[in-house]
Design a protein around this motif. Structure first.
Motif, short mmCIF file in Angstrom:
data_model
loop_
_atom_site.label_atom_id
_atom_site.label_comp_id
_atom_site.label_asym_id
_atom_site.label_seq_id
_atom_site.Cartn_x
_atom_site.Cartn_y
_atom_site.Cartn_z
N UNK A 92 3.48 8.02 -10.52
CA UNK A 92 4.52 8.92 -11.02
C UNK A 92 4.18 9.41 -12.42
N UNK A 93 4.37 10.71 -12.65
CA UNK A 93 4.02 11.31 -13.94
C UNK A 93 4.91 10.80 -15.05
N UNK A 103 0.84 -1.21 0.00
CA UNK A 103 0.00 0.00 0.00
C UNK A 103 0.87 1.26 0.00
N UNK A 104 1.84 1.31 0.91
CA UNK A 104 2.66 2.52 1.01
C UNK A 104 3.56 2.68 -0.21
N UNK A 105 4.15 1.58 -0.64
CA UNK A 105 5.04 1.65 -1.80
C UNK A 105 4.32 2.09 -3.06
N UNK A 106 3.13 1.54 -3.29
CA UNK A 106 2.36 1.92 -4.48
C UNK A 106 1.91 3.37 -4.40
N UNK A 107 1.54 3.82 -3.21
CA UNK A 107 1.09 5.20 -3.07
C UNK A 107 2.22 6.19 -3.33
N UNK A 132 8.28 9.74 -3.26
CA UNK A 132 6.95 10.32 -3.27
C UNK A 132 6.98 11.83 -3.35
N UNK A 133 7.92 12.47 -2.65
CA UNK A 133 8.04 13.93 -2.71
C UNK A 133 8.59 14.37 -4.05
#
Length: 846
Positions: free
Chosen positions: A380-381, A371-375, A516-517
């Motif tokens: 990603x654009x 869940x966290x990894x996919x989020x 993510x950032x």
């Protein structure tokens, strides 16, 4: 204003509960303090709610106290005076009780859990409580849950092999509320009456038996056994070799019904019911397609759980999936990580020992990592996840890419846990899961379950689908076998400790946080995806830059700590200057690890039971101990003699460790174990010199290793002198470092001791003596002990072994000499270190 810590409120509450459970497992007996803490905090929370004040801190205290309170009965149970634990390790009893769980058959043994009712001895009868595990040997009768049986046996307490890095079997059984074990021959067991009750549990077991019979008709071989494991949860028929194949391919998780299987059933059911309900205008107009699908999906999930036996791992998976499905009933978007934490809280509240379960840890770590990894990465654009082209091949590519990411995050997320418990990492896991999970999860299991649902309506129809399921499974097993046979499929690993595991997860979180950032256009996108500009945009940019800096600092700190940890272990393994010895607790047998200054390792004997298929000392005891010390290479294995209690544990070590050479006395045993030993030596090309060609003295890193016995011509003499058996032909090793010395005499007895005294004389004098032949009265003669003059004697023997080792007369001899005595059956593993001048002895249990 909502507290920041309660953005995902279940997470801090779960962390508090886990902290309380962990503390409660170490610090016992203070539960009386938790009651006023809970009452006081509850009162403060009520007051704060009425006055619109924050209560987050006091909520955390309550969950911490609850965790501590809930775990106490499991680690410090209050048992009644008539509990079975008060009757263990004493004498043989006439045991009468009721079978508590469905018996399982494996390796021609039947294992069952018995709720003991009475114990009888010499016309005395005691009403008792508590459960024991009973192993039935020989002619195995047909037994079922609820049957009352009676037999005569001694009840043995559950005990651990007490070594660093060892599995806590005693705690594992305590969590199952099993307090002892007994053995009985099948022809000596009496069934008093068969359970006539046709309750729900019995009906479910009968249904499972019919399903197993249906699966048996698919033919013989591995696919039948795997299909039973996937549908009914019965893993007893799966061979060790097949398990090893699945583990090497990174597919071992498929053999135990857990979150993956239940999740696939829930997902398939949800998609089907959502599609079905979308054809009804009532559900469409009332926006009830998802809610209805969630409710209806609970039925196949629970049915599958019941059919598969509702093992603890299955129960946890059902609870976790149920929580996820129920969230669809609420009229707002739910946070998956928060939902996962809520499921964990519920499971721990119902069964707090779940925290220490491998399956619980793996399930939740895997799901959280996905869940966290996919989020953090999937949207990603610049990645495949944002492909907007609607052509079918792009959609397939997107699904394939997401599946690969899921596999990667699951494998990386569980990596340190798998290394800690199983010491093996599959290098082909992503590829194998990509091929096998769709086949088994979305074809084999659904077809098998469909045949189960069809069985009451049409046996012939059910047979068609179960055979189709078995056929697909057969092809899947061929793929598994091919992948597992690849030489690079898997590698054995050392055991990371909990500190290292923690560093790994902090590092992983920091890296994913940076990814993510980095994927956001921080000038105009907020955390919820909305557009931000002006002053709000500047604040967001500042916040994001600060978060990046924090993540980078954490990454640097963890890397520095990791380097320091690696330096510690490198020093401990290769740069230390002491001689270290560990007499390993292997039960009734002998095994010792010698760590020379500079890191070279010598393993003297490997312990072992009579049959490695029942319990492999090498795999279960010695290997975990070595891995916990970061040891993967054994420079020299010394087999004192080829009896099973010294040999069998070496088979696994020789096969799975980097062994450079093996010393033996040349004695050959006409046993399957010895033939397997020589086969492993040949397969792995391990150097094994002839005994007569070996030097009698070696010096390495200031340590002298002397082979004192047997004499070069013992093979010729043993043809005439009948006392020269395997025991008396044992290699006798003396290790000297500075003023300290250690004598390892194997299993020599009186005849060999006399000859050894004549050969070596005063050279036998040693600081520490490993008691010959486990303290047998046929060894440790007065003449032998006077020549050695030991200050310390260590006895390697099993707890209450059937031979009575060590014999009381031998112990009296040791005490008479003024020796300090340590015993592996009482003290566990004995660790010794010396700098050549002083001696430090540290038993695992003082």
């Amino acid at each position: 204003m909502t507290d920041r810590i309660f953005f995902r409120p279940a997470i801090p509450l779960l962390a508090s509960m886990i902290s309380g459970i962990t503390l409660g497992s170490w610090l016992l007996g203070y539960e009386i303090l938790t009651y006023p803490a809970i009452l006081l905090c509850s009162g403060i929370i009520i007051y704060n709610i009425l006055h619109d004040k924050s209560s987050s801190f006091f909520s955390l205290i309550i969950f911490f106290a609850l965790g501590y309170l809930l775990i106490q009965p499991w680690f410090a149970p209050r048992l009644p005076s008539n509990h079975i634990t008060h009757f263990t390790d004493s004498c043989k009893w006439r045991i009468t009780g009721e079978i508590d769980q469905n018996p399982s058959k494996n390796n021609n043994r039947l294992k069952l859990i018995l709720r003991v009712e009475t114990l009888e001895k010499d016309d005395r009868s005691f009403s008792v409580t508590g459960k024991i595990r009973v192993t039935v040997l020989g002619n195995i009768p047909e037994l079922y849950v609820g049957d009352r049986i009676s037999f005569i046996s001694k009840i043995r307490s559950i005990r651990n092999f007490r070594n660093p890095g060892g599995f806590n079997y005693e705690r594992y059984m305590k969590f199952k509320k099993i307090w002892g074990s007994a053995y009985v021959q099948g022809n000596r067991l009496v069934r008093l009456n068969q359970n006539p009750d046709k309750g729900v549990y019995r009906l479910i077991e009968e249904a499972r038996s019919k399903i197993s019979a249906l699966i048996d008709k698919t033919g013989s071989g591995d696919r039948k056994d795997i299909l039973k494991a996937l549908i009914t949860g019965d893993k007893s028929g799966i061979s060790k070799n097949l398990r090893d194949e699945f583990n090497r391919a990174g597919l071992g998780h498929l053999l135990a019904i857990s979150g993956l299987h239940i999740g696939i059933i829930a997902t398939s059911s949800f998609m089907f019911f959502q599609w079905l309900l979308s054809h009804f205008s009532f559900f469409l107009w009332n926006a009830w397609t998802k809610k209805g699908a969630a409710i209806l999906s609970l039925f196949p999930v629970f049915i599958y759980g019941l059919i598969s036996g509702m093992s603890p791992s299955t129960q946890r998976a059902v609870i976790m999936v149920t929580v996820f499905l129920i969230t669809f009933l609420f009229e707002r978007e739910h946070d998956l990580i928060n939902t996962l934490a809520l499921a964990a809280i519920l499971i721990l509240a119902v069964f707090p020992p779940s925290l220490f379960s491998i399956s619980f840890q793996l399930s939740f770590v895997a799901v959280f990592s996905i869940i966290y990894g996919m989020s953090m990465t999937y949207n990603s654009r610049t990645g495949v996840g944002n492909i907007t082209n609607k052509t079918w091949h792009f959609k397939v590519l997107r699904i394939l890419f997401s599946f690969i990411l899921v596999s990667i995050f699951a494998i990386l997320g569980t990596l340190p846990v798998v290394m800690h418990y199983f010491n093996q990492v599959s290098l082909v896991g992503v590829f194998a899961n990509l091929l096998i999970i769709p086949l088994i999860g979305f074809v084999v299991v659904p077809l098998g379950l469909f045949s189960v649902f069809l069985y009451p309506l049409s046996i012939s129809g059910a047979s068609v689908f179960i055979n189709l399921s078995a056929a697909v499974l057969g092809h899947a097993l061929d793929i598994v076998g091919f992948i597992a046979d690849l030489p690079f499929a898997a590698v054995k690993t050392i055991t990371p400790d909990f500190f290292e595991i923690g560093c790994y997860y902090v590092l992983g979180w920091s890296i994913l946080r940076l990814i993510g950032l980095g994927r956001k256009k921080v000038s105009d996108i907020d955390e919820d995806g909305s557009s931000v500009s002006g002053e709000a945009g500047r604040r967001l940019r500042k916040k994001t830059v600060s978060a990046r800096k924090t993540a980078v600092i954490v990454v640097v700190i963890v890397i520095v700590i990791g380097c320091a940890d690696a330096g510690y272990w490198l020093y401990n393994r290769f740069w230390q200057h002491d001689l270290r010895l560990t007499i390993i607790d292997v039960g009734q047998g002998s095994s010792s690890l010698i760590e020379l200054p500079g890191g070279r390792c010598i393993l003297i004997d490997g312990g072992g039971f009579s049959d490695n298929a029942l319990f492999d000392v090498g795999a279960r005891i010695i290997a975990p101990f070595l891995w916990s010390k970061k040891i993967k290479t054994i420079d020299t294995i010394i087999l004192s003699h080829p009896n099973t209690d010294h040999l069998n544990g070496l088979l696994y070590i020789a096969r799975h460790f980097n062994v450079k050479r093996i010393w033996t006395n040349g004695d050959v045993a006409d046993t399957r174990s010895y033939r397997m030993f020589t086969d492993v030596i040949d397969e792995n090309n391990i150097y094994m010199p002839e005994f007569k060609e070996m030097q009698r003295m070696y010096e390495m890193e200031g340590v002298r290793i002397n082979i004192l016995y047997p004499p070069d011509d013992y093979m010729i003499k043993k043809e005439k002198e009948r006392w020269r058996d395997f025991n008396n032909n044992s290699i006798v090793i003396k290790i000297e470092f500075g003023s300290k010395s250690f004598l390892f005499p194997g299993d020599i007895m009186a005849g060999a001791e006399r000859e050894l005294v004549a050969i070596a004389g005063d050279e036998l004098e040693s600081t520490v003596l490993i008691a010959p032949h486990h303290g047998s009265k046929t060894s440790s003669t007065e003449l032998f002990l006077r020549k050695i003059k030991p200050e310390v004697v260590i006895v390697s023997a099993g707890w209450q072994n059937r031979f009575g080792f060590p014999h009381p007369t031998v112990l009296k001899k040791f005490y008479k000499l003024g020796c300090r005595i340590f015993r592996t059956d009482i003290n566990g593993a004995i660790a010794i270190s010396t700098d050549g001048q002083s001696l430090k002895i540290k038993p695992f249990e003082p």
